[in-house]
Write a protein that holds these residues in place. Structure first.
Motif, short mmCIF file in Angstrom:
data_model
loop_
_atom_site.label_atom_id
_atom_site.label_comp_id
_atom_site.label_asym_id
_atom_site.label_seq_id
_atom_site.Cartn_x
_atom_site.Cartn_y
_atom_site.Cartn_z
N MET A 98 0.84 -1.18 0.00
CA MET A 98 0.00 0.00 0.00
C MET A 98 0.88 1.25 0.00
SD MET A 98 -1.63 2.63 1.17
CE MET A 98 -3.03 3.45 1.67
N LEU A 99 1.96 1.21 0.78
CA LEU A 99 2.86 2.36 0.86
C LEU A 99 3.48 2.67 -0.50
CD1 LEU A 99 4.42 4.47 2.52
CD2 LEU A 99 6.12 2.69 2.97
N TRP A 100 3.99 1.65 -1.17
CA TRP A 100 4.62 1.87 -2.48
C TRP A 100 3.61 2.33 -3.51
CZ3 TRP A 100 9.25 2.84 -1.78
CH2 TRP A 100 10.03 2.14 -0.89
N ARG A 101 2.41 1.74 -3.48
CA ARG A 101 1.37 2.15 -4.44
C ARG A 101 0.99 3.61 -4.23
NH1 ARG A 101 -4.39 -0.31 -3.85
NH2 ARG A 101 -4.49 1.47 -2.49
N ARG A 102 0.82 4.02 -2.97
CA ARG A 102 0.46 5.40 -2.66
C ARG A 102 1.58 6.35 -3.06
NH1 ARG A 102 -3.84 8.50 -2.48
NH2 ARG A 102 -4.80 8.06 -0.53
N ALA A 103 2.83 5.95 -2.82
CA ALA A 103 3.97 6.79 -3.20
C ALA A 103 4.03 6.97 -4.71
CB ALA A 103 5.26 6.17 -2.69
N ARG A 104 3.78 5.88 -5.46
CA ARG A 104 3.76 5.99 -6.93
C ARG A 104 2.64 6.90 -7.41
NH1 ARG A 104 4.18 0.35 -6.91
NH2 ARG A 104 2.08 0.23 -7.75
N ILE A 105 1.48 6.81 -6.78
CA ILE A 105 0.34 7.65 -7.17
C ILE A 105 0.65 9.12 -6.91
CG2 ILE A 105 -2.05 8.26 -6.56
CD1 ILE A 105 -2.52 5.22 -6.15
N LEU A 106 1.21 9.43 -5.73
CA LEU A 106 1.54 10.81 -5.42
C LEU A 106 2.65 11.34 -6.32
CD1 LEU A 106 1.32 10.84 -1.52
CD2 LEU A 106 -0.24 11.91 -3.15
N ALA A 107 3.62 10.50 -6.67
CA ALA A 107 4.68 10.92 -7.58
C ALA A 107 4.11 11.19 -8.98
CB ALA A 107 5.77 9.86 -7.65
N ALA A 108 3.20 10.34 -9.43
CA ALA A 108 2.57 10.56 -10.74
C ALA A 108 1.73 11.83 -10.73
CB ALA A 108 1.71 9.35 -11.11
N ALA A 109 1.03 12.09 -9.64
CA ALA A 109 0.22 13.32 -9.53
C ALA A 109 1.12 14.55 -9.55
CB ALA A 109 -0.61 13.29 -8.25
N ALA A 110 2.25 14.48 -8.86
CA ALA A 110 3.18 15.60 -8.84
C ALA A 110 3.73 15.86 -10.23
CB ALA A 110 4.31 15.33 -7.86
N LEU A 111 4.04 14.81 -10.97
CA LEU A 111 4.54 14.96 -12.33
C LEU A 111 3.47 15.54 -13.24
CD1 LEU A 111 6.88 14.50 -14.28
CD2 LEU A 111 5.97 12.20 -14.69
N ASP A 112 2.24 15.05 -13.11
CA ASP A 112 1.12 15.60 -13.89
C ASP A 112 0.93 17.08 -13.60
OD1 ASP A 112 0.64 13.16 -15.06
OD2 ASP A 112 -1.10 12.67 -13.80
N ALA A 113 0.98 17.43 -12.33
CA ALA A 113 0.78 18.83 -11.94
C ALA A 113 1.88 19.72 -12.51
CB ALA A 113 0.74 18.96 -10.41
N ALA A 114 3.12 19.24 -12.47
CA ALA A 114 4.23 20.04 -12.98
C ALA A 114 4.13 20.25 -14.49
CB ALA A 114 5.55 19.36 -12.62
N CYS A 115 3.52 19.31 -15.19
CA CYS A 115 3.42 19.39 -16.65
C CYS A 115 2.20 20.17 -17.13
CB CYS A 115 3.39 17.99 -17.25
SG CYS A 115 4.94 17.09 -17.01
N MET A 116 1.29 20.49 -16.24
CA MET A 116 0.07 21.20 -16.63
C MET A 116 0.33 22.70 -16.72
SD MET A 116 -2.99 19.53 -14.43
CE MET A 116 -3.78 18.05 -14.96
N PRO A 117 0.04 23.28 -17.87
CA PRO A 117 0.15 24.74 -17.95
C PRO A 117 -0.97 25.35 -17.11
CG PRO A 117 -0.78 23.86 -19.97
CD PRO A 117 -0.43 22.69 -19.11
N ALA A 118 -0.61 26.27 -16.25
CA ALA A 118 -1.61 26.84 -15.35
C ALA A 118 -1.35 28.32 -15.16
CB ALA A 118 -1.56 26.13 -14.00
N ARG A 119 -2.42 29.03 -14.96
CA ARG A 119 -2.34 30.44 -14.62
C ARG A 119 -2.75 30.56 -13.17
NH1 ARG A 119 -6.57 34.70 -16.24
NH2 ARG A 119 -5.76 36.46 -15.10
N ASP A 120 -1.85 31.00 -12.34
CA ASP A 120 -2.12 31.12 -10.90
C ASP A 120 -2.42 29.77 -10.25
OD1 ASP A 120 -1.67 33.45 -9.61
OD2 ASP A 120 -3.73 34.17 -9.67
N GLY A 121 -1.88 28.69 -10.81
CA GLY A 121 -2.11 27.37 -10.25
C GLY A 121 -3.45 26.77 -10.61
N LEU A 122 -4.18 27.41 -11.51
CA LEU A 122 -5.51 26.95 -11.91
C LEU A 122 -5.48 26.37 -13.32
CD1 LEU A 122 -8.61 26.80 -11.42
CD2 LEU A 122 -8.74 29.12 -12.36
N VAL A 123 -6.02 25.17 -13.46
CA VAL A 123 -6.13 24.51 -14.76
C VAL A 123 -7.61 24.33 -15.05
CG1 VAL A 123 -5.62 22.42 -16.08
CG2 VAL A 123 -3.96 23.28 -14.41
N ILE A 124 -8.05 24.82 -16.19
CA ILE A 124 -9.45 24.68 -16.60
C ILE A 124 -9.51 23.63 -17.69
CG2 ILE A 124 -11.46 25.82 -17.58
CD1 ILE A 124 -10.44 28.41 -16.27
#
Length: 105
Positions: free
Chosen positions: A1-27
């Motif tokens: 469970m720990l490794w799965r959760r860590a992978r999910i959070l790492a993937a979310a962080a990567l997705d967030a970093a790749c999203m173009p956003a204005r003021d942290g907002l993605v529409i």
């Protein structure tokens, strides 16, 4: 469970970093009413056009404040820790459910 959760959070962080956003907002162009906080450095608030059409201007501000509070307070970490505890000890499952419910409120 720990490794799965860590992978999910790492993937979310990567997705967030790749999203173009204005003021942290993605529409996102989607008619379904949806909004969520995507953890990462930096985190993003993702809101669908369907949600924006559903709410008025005052509610837009409330929605953004709510989602940004999730990122600022690192709520995803609290949920992950509660779920990790519940996977280690099944008696903690009600606690994990309560943490998830309380954080959303």
């Amino acid at each position: 469970m720990l490794w799965r959760r860590a992978r999910i959070l790492a993937a979310a962080a990567l997705d967030a970093a790749c999203m173009p956003a204005r003021d942290g907002l993605v529409i996102v162009d989607d008619e379904a009413a949806d909004a969520y906080a995507l953890p990462g450095l930096p985190g993003r608030v993702v809101v669908s056009t369907g949600m924006l059409h559903t709410l008025d201007e005052t509610e837009h501000g409330i929605l953004l404040a709510h989602e940004r509070a999730h990122l600022t307070a690192h709520h995803y970490a609290f949920v992950a820790l509660a779920q990790l505890g519940a996977s280690a000890n099944p008696l903690l499952r009600p606690l994990a459910t309560a943490v998830t419910y309380t954080i959303e409120r």
